[in-house]
Design an enzyme around this catalytic site. Structure first.
Site, short mmCIF file in Angstrom:
data_model
loop_
_atom_site.label_atom_id
_atom_site.label_comp_id
_atom_site.label_asym_id
_atom_site.label_seq_id
_atom_site.Cartn_x
_atom_site.Cartn_y
_atom_site.Cartn_z
N ASP A 84 -1.69 -3.79 -36.52
CA ASP A 84 -1.89 -2.35 -36.33
C ASP A 84 -1.93 -1.69 -37.69
O ASP A 84 -1.27 -2.15 -38.64
CB ASP A 84 -0.77 -1.75 -35.48
CG ASP A 84 -0.87 -2.12 -34.01
OD1 ASP A 84 -1.99 -2.40 -33.55
OD2 ASP A 84 0.16 -2.11 -33.33
N ASP A 134 -7.40 -0.95 -29.99
CA ASP A 134 -6.68 -0.05 -29.08
C ASP A 134 -7.51 1.20 -28.81
O ASP A 134 -7.58 1.69 -27.68
CB ASP A 134 -5.33 0.36 -29.66
CG ASP A 134 -4.40 -0.81 -29.91
OD1 ASP A 134 -4.53 -1.84 -29.21
OD2 ASP A 134 -3.54 -0.69 -30.80
#
Length: 166
Positions: A123, A141
């Protein structure tokens, strides 16, 4: 009778490839240029921040001992199979749904690659306001969320009427 792939929603699989290239490319750049936990401000309220996510969205089940890696990998594979079948069964002209499915598949495959290759999801997008930070996320995402939003949006749009022939 077999259908031409171009006449089905599979015509939109190029979106999956585009999402994968962009997502995996961005993660590669982060892994090559950032130390774990390193933050680089981009704009007010937006940082690049290298984080590892061993769970699902919002680090759900991140501290569960490792079984969640395989659980979430199985879910991702199942979702990709179901959405690919839905794309095959739909017409290529159903653009909104097929693009939505392709975005979700691309995002799911991007995160699946991370889980299987690294054991965690990379991330890097840190959105914040003042001292409040949203959960760090990645481009996969984002693709999944945009795809889901498009499916919901499609549900609210008027259905095209079929003109009756006399």
């Amino acid at each position: 009778m077999s259908k031409s792939i171009c006449s089905t929603g599979l015509r939109w699989l190029w979106v999956v490839v585009a999402v994968l290239i962009i997502d995996l490319g961005s993660k590669f750049l982060i892994l090559q240029n950032f130390a774990l936990g390193e933050t680089v401000p981009l704009f007010p309220s937006l940082n690049l921040h290298y984080a590892r996510n061993y769970g699902a969205a919002f680090s759900f089940l991140a501290d569960s001992g490792g079984w969640q890696r395989w659980f979430f990998s199985g879910i991702a594979i199942g979702i990709c199979v179901v959405l690919t079948v839905l794309m095959y069964r739909s017409k290529a002209t159903q653009k909104l749904n097929n693009i939505a499915y392709a975005l979700i598949i691309g995002g799911a495959l991007g995160n699946l690659f991370d889980r299987l290759w690294h054991g965690f999801v990379v991330d890097m997008i840190d959105f914040y306001v003042g001292d409040w930070h949203f959960a760090t996320f990645n481009l996969a995402d984002s693709a999944i969320c945009i795809g889901a939003a498009l499916i919901v949006l499609e549900g609210f749009l008027p259905k095209p009427t079929v003109k009756e022939q006399a």
